[in-house]
Design a protein around this motif. Structure first.
Motif, mmCIF file in Angstrom:
data_model
loop_
_atom_site.group_PDB
_atom_site.id
_atom_site.type_symbol
_atom_site.label_atom_id
_atom_site.label_comp_id
_atom_site.label_asym_id
_atom_site.label_seq_id
_atom_site.Cartn_x
_atom_site.Cartn_y
_atom_site.Cartn_z
ATOM 1 N N ALA A 118 0.994 -1.232 -0.119
ATOM 2 C CA ALA A 118 0.164 0.239 0.332
ATOM 3 C C ALA A 118 0.611 1.104 0.458
ATOM 4 C CB ALA A 118 -1.424 0.020 1.144
ATOM 5 N N ASN A 119 1.946 1.100 0.939
ATOM 6 C CA ASN A 119 2.705 3.039 0.161
ATOM 7 C C ASN A 119 3.761 2.511 -1.193
ATOM 8 O OD1 ASN A 119 4.579 0.085 1.576
ATOM 9 N ND2 ASN A 119 6.284 1.413 2.818
ATOM 10 N N GLY A 120 3.772 1.812 -1.830
ATOM 11 C CA GLY A 120 4.580 1.616 -2.388
ATOM 12 C C GLY A 120 5.516 0.744 -2.126
ATOM 13 N N ASP A 121 6.388 0.422 -1.647
ATOM 14 C CA ASP A 121 7.736 -1.043 -1.311
ATOM 15 C C ASP A 121 6.527 -1.639 -2.300
ATOM 16 O OD1 ASP A 121 8.061 0.443 0.519
ATOM 17 O OD2 ASP A 121 7.759 -0.644 1.852
ATOM 18 N N THR A 122 8.217 -2.478 -2.631
ATOM 19 C CA THR A 122 7.410 -3.793 -3.631
ATOM 20 C C THR A 122 8.371 -4.848 -4.030
ATOM 21 O OG1 THR A 122 9.002 -3.143 -5.657
ATOM 22 C CG2 THR A 122 7.455 -2.152 -5.398
ATOM 23 N N ASP A 165 -1.435 -4.655 -3.334
ATOM 24 C CA ASP A 165 -2.478 -5.532 -2.467
ATOM 25 C C ASP A 165 -2.177 -4.167 -1.678
ATOM 26 O OD1 ASP A 165 -2.821 -7.072 -0.052
ATOM 27 O OD2 ASP A 165 -1.098 -7.607 0.764
ATOM 28 N N HIS A 166 -3.647 -3.134 -1.308
ATOM 29 C CA HIS A 166 -4.200 -2.439 -0.514
ATOM 30 C C HIS A 166 -3.991 -2.886 0.702
ATOM 31 C CE1 HIS A 166 -4.389 0.540 -3.428
ATOM 32 N NE2 HIS A 166 -4.858 0.322 -4.029
ATOM 33 N N HIS A 167 -3.599 -4.504 1.043
ATOM 34 C CA HIS A 167 -4.557 -5.043 2.287
ATOM 35 C C HIS A 167 -3.189 -5.048 3.531
ATOM 36 C CE1 HIS A 167 -8.334 -5.893 1.944
ATOM 37 N NE2 HIS A 167 -8.154 -6.471 1.327
ATOM 38 N N THR A 168 -1.846 -5.036 2.366
ATOM 39 C CA THR A 168 -0.171 -4.689 2.918
ATOM 40 C C THR A 168 0.682 -3.862 2.958
ATOM 41 O OG1 THR A 168 -0.023 -7.140 2.786
ATOM 42 C CG2 THR A 168 2.021 -5.786 3.028
ATOM 43 N N ALA A 169 0.387 -3.252 4.185
ATOM 44 C CA ALA A 169 0.970 -1.774 4.448
ATOM 45 C C ALA A 169 1.926 -1.440 3.720
ATOM 46 C CB ALA A 169 1.051 -1.153 6.025
ATOM 47 N N THR A 170 2.791 -1.856 3.865
ATOM 48 C CA THR A 170 4.511 -2.284 3.914
ATOM 49 C C THR A 170 5.336 -3.022 3.491
ATOM 50 O OG1 THR A 170 5.584 -2.576 6.317
ATOM 51 C CG2 THR A 170 4.883 -0.033 5.449
ATOM 52 N N ASN A 206 18.095 -18.779 1.740
ATOM 53 C CA ASN A 206 17.959 -18.985 0.592
ATOM 54 C C ASN A 206 15.874 -18.434 0.463
ATOM 55 O OD1 ASN A 206 17.589 -18.636 -2.545
ATOM 56 N ND2 ASN A 206 16.799 -20.778 -2.184
ATOM 57 N N PRO A 207 16.357 -16.483 0.364
ATOM 58 C CA PRO A 207 14.807 -15.948 0.340
ATOM 59 C C PRO A 207 14.770 -15.697 -1.136
ATOM 60 C CG PRO A 207 17.163 -14.262 1.285
ATOM 61 C CD PRO A 207 17.476 -15.708 0.866
ATOM 62 N N ALA A 208 14.010 -16.168 -1.459
ATOM 63 C CA ALA A 208 13.283 -16.312 -2.686
ATOM 64 C C ALA A 208 13.221 -14.681 -3.602
ATOM 65 C CB ALA A 208 12.164 -16.657 -3.544
ATOM 66 N N PHE A 209 12.760 -13.767 -2.584
ATOM 67 C CA PHE A 209 12.123 -11.492 -2.707
ATOM 68 C C PHE A 209 13.053 -11.334 -1.407
ATOM 69 C CE2 PHE A 209 8.786 -15.385 -3.650
ATOM 70 C CZ PHE A 209 8.544 -14.893 -5.378
ATOM 71 N N ASP A 210 13.524 -9.682 -2.304
ATOM 72 C CA ASP A 210 13.774 -8.505 -1.561
ATOM 73 C C ASP A 210 12.715 -7.635 -1.553
ATOM 74 O OD1 ASP A 210 14.059 -7.489 -3.473
ATOM 75 O OD2 ASP A 210 16.606 -7.839 -3.724
ATOM 76 N N VAL A 211 12.716 -6.992 -0.599
ATOM 77 C CA VAL A 211 11.666 -6.037 -0.649
ATOM 78 C C VAL A 211 12.494 -4.619 -1.300
ATOM 79 C CG1 VAL A 211 9.815 -3.881 0.840
ATOM 80 C CG2 VAL A 211 10.985 -6.712 1.176
ATOM 81 N N THR A 212 12.059 -3.891 -2.484
ATOM 82 C CA THR A 212 12.686 -2.759 -2.359
ATOM 83 C C THR A 212 11.890 -1.497 -1.790
ATOM 84 O OG1 THR A 212 13.121 -3.478 -4.923
ATOM 85 C CG2 THR A 212 13.164 -1.033 -4.753
ATOM 86 N N PRO A 270 6.408 6.338 -7.016
ATOM 87 C CA PRO A 270 6.424 6.761 -5.013
ATOM 88 C C PRO A 270 7.643 7.690 -4.135
ATOM 89 C CG PRO A 270 6.475 4.869 -5.972
ATOM 90 C CD PRO A 270 6.478 5.674 -7.679
ATOM 91 N N ALA A 271 9.060 8.344 -5.903
ATOM 92 C CA ALA A 271 9.194 8.607 -5.142
ATOM 93 C C ALA A 271 9.554 10.065 -5.047
ATOM 94 C CB ALA A 271 11.346 8.192 -6.312
ATOM 95 N N LEU A 272 8.481 10.088 -6.139
ATOM 96 C CA LEU A 272 7.775 11.235 -5.821
ATOM 97 C C LEU A 272 6.419 12.125 -4.882
ATOM 98 C CD1 LEU A 272 7.801 12.968 -9.517
ATOM 99 C CD2 LEU A 272 9.675 12.681 -7.501
ATOM 100 N N GLY A 273 6.403 11.064 -4.027
ATOM 101 C CA GLY A 273 5.504 11.073 -2.843
ATOM 102 C C GLY A 273 4.221 10.676 -3.577
ATOM 103 N N GLU A 274 4.378 10.001 -4.699
ATOM 104 C CA GLU A 274 2.384 9.261 -4.975
ATOM 105 C C GLU A 274 2.588 7.636 -4.469
ATOM 106 O OE1 GLU A 274 3.018 11.420 -9.417
ATOM 107 O OE2 GLU A 274 2.492 9.310 -8.941
ATOM 108 N N ARG A 275 1.123 7.886 -4.088
ATOM 109 C CA ARG A 275 1.207 6.203 -3.558
ATOM 110 C C ARG A 275 0.183 5.953 -3.961
ATOM 111 N NH1 ARG A 275 4.819 7.250 -1.008
ATOM 112 N NH2 ARG A 275 5.537 7.357 1.258
ATOM 113 N N VAL A 276 -0.116 4.651 -4.047
ATOM 114 C CA VAL A 276 -0.382 3.210 -4.721
ATOM 115 C C VAL A 276 -1.880 3.159 -4.163
ATOM 116 C CG1 VAL A 276 1.323 2.329 -5.904
ATOM 117 C CG2 VAL A 276 0.410 1.304 -3.614
#
Length: 329
Positions: free
Chosen positions: A230-234, A264-269, A300-306, A323-329
């Motif tokens: 929800a905050n734009g983290d991928t 996924d708006h149900h997952t905050a970050t 062996n983490p299959a994913f990471d968070v940006t 997102p880097a300009l402050g826009e939110r998904v």
């Protein structure tokens, strides 16, 4: 050829574990078969997993018609085949909502999920190519990570679909595909797909990406996502975060391309996402051959968070968010 489809009462997939050596189509008749294909990465990629989830419920509805307990157990199995990508459970739950109406209604919804992903791929390709034309110099040199082409979707793809659209327009300079450890999905799958499209590419080890950016050899990084918070983290294949840091330092765009269904708006970050650990075997060896001593352990983490503030733009089939300009998904 579609990566995944419903054909004559069964799920047909391109077996991605056989590529690039063999192009093999498998027919999956049961829920357990499909779940095994998901877990072994014979079918993978967020959009394709969403379709697989819906088709899995369609199989369950037909195989267990009249037995709600067995159907519910099969649906649970499909939903939880892999934990990190949001599309898998989303597709399964959407199809499962039609279970009271019978197997035909469930299948109709599953086919709708498939068709929506096909349409989304076309829209992302257009919107992403337009954005890169705006942000990059003419004929940009792109770096991509993991596999985000048709193999990760049904047709077209996400980030790689944008790259192929740039090529179609005559606006692509060059492509570097990071090999993407530990399963080499960039080296095995992305380079194969680019070759099928008539696009030359160079494969680089994952750690080379940030250095190539620093040396001025990359104009933009483009990759996909398995979940957009929800905050734009991928959340994307392990190694994405390092490329984001490299792009930020080099001052070049870092573009995430994923269908709206991945938001996924149900997952905050990103801190709230369960990151799949796939165990040591994929790190300590490859295709059955050990590459490390027997005494070695592995993580062996299959994913990471940006984090969102490293992301220049998120391109979906409906919009562009910065997102880097402050826009939110």
């Amino acid at each position: 050829m579609r990566t995944i489809d419903w054909v004559d009462g069964a799920v047909e997939i391109i077996d991605q574990t056989a590529l690039p050596d063999r192009l093999t189509v498998r027919r999956l008749h049961g829920v357990e078969e499909l779940v095994a294909a998901i877990r072994t990465l014979a079918v993978r990629g967020a959009p394709a997993l969403g379709v697989a989830g819906a088709f899995g419920v369609a199989l369950a509805a037909r195989l267990h018609e009249g037995d709600p307990v067995a159907t519910a157990a099969a649906v649970h199995l499909v939903e939880n085949a892999r934990p990190t990508a949001v599309n898998l459970a989303l597709g399964a739950r959407r199809a499962a909502a039609r279970l009271p109406e019978g197997p035909d209604a469930v299948l109709a919804t599953a086919l709708a999920v498939r068709d929506e992903e096909i349409a989304a791929a076309a829209a992302m390709a257009e919107r992403g190519a337009d954005l890169l034309a705006e942000l990059c110099p003419p004929r940009p040199r792109m770096l991509t990570h993991c596999n985000t082409g048709a193999l990760a979707a049904v047709v077209g793809g996400t980030a790689l679909g944008v790259v192929i659209e740039l090529h179609r327009r005559g606006g692509l300079g060059a492509v570097v595909a990071s090999e993407t450890r530990p399963l080499l999905q960039g080296a095995r799958l992305t380079s194969w797909e680019l070759g099928q499209a008539g696009i030359e590419c160079r494969v680089a080890v994952d750690g080379a990406g940030p250095f190539l950016m620093a040396r001025g050899e990359i104009d933009a990084v483009i990759l996909g996502a398995d979940r957009i918070c929800a905050n734009g983290d991928t959340v994307n294949k392990i190694g994405s975060y390092a490329h984001a840091l490299g792009a930020h330092r080099a001052g070049i765009p870092f573009i995430v391309v994923a269908p709206e269904s991945t938001v996924d708006h149900h997952t905050a970050t990103g801190a709230d996402v369960e990151i799949e650990d796939r165990g040591p075997d994929e790190v300590l060896g490859f295709r059955g051959t050990a590459t490390a001593p027997a005494s070695a352990g592995a993580v062996n983490p299959a994913f990471d968070v940006t984090p969102y503030d490293l992301i220049t733009a998120i391109v979906t089939d409906r919009r562009v968010v910065r997102p880097a300009l402050g826009e939110r998904v």
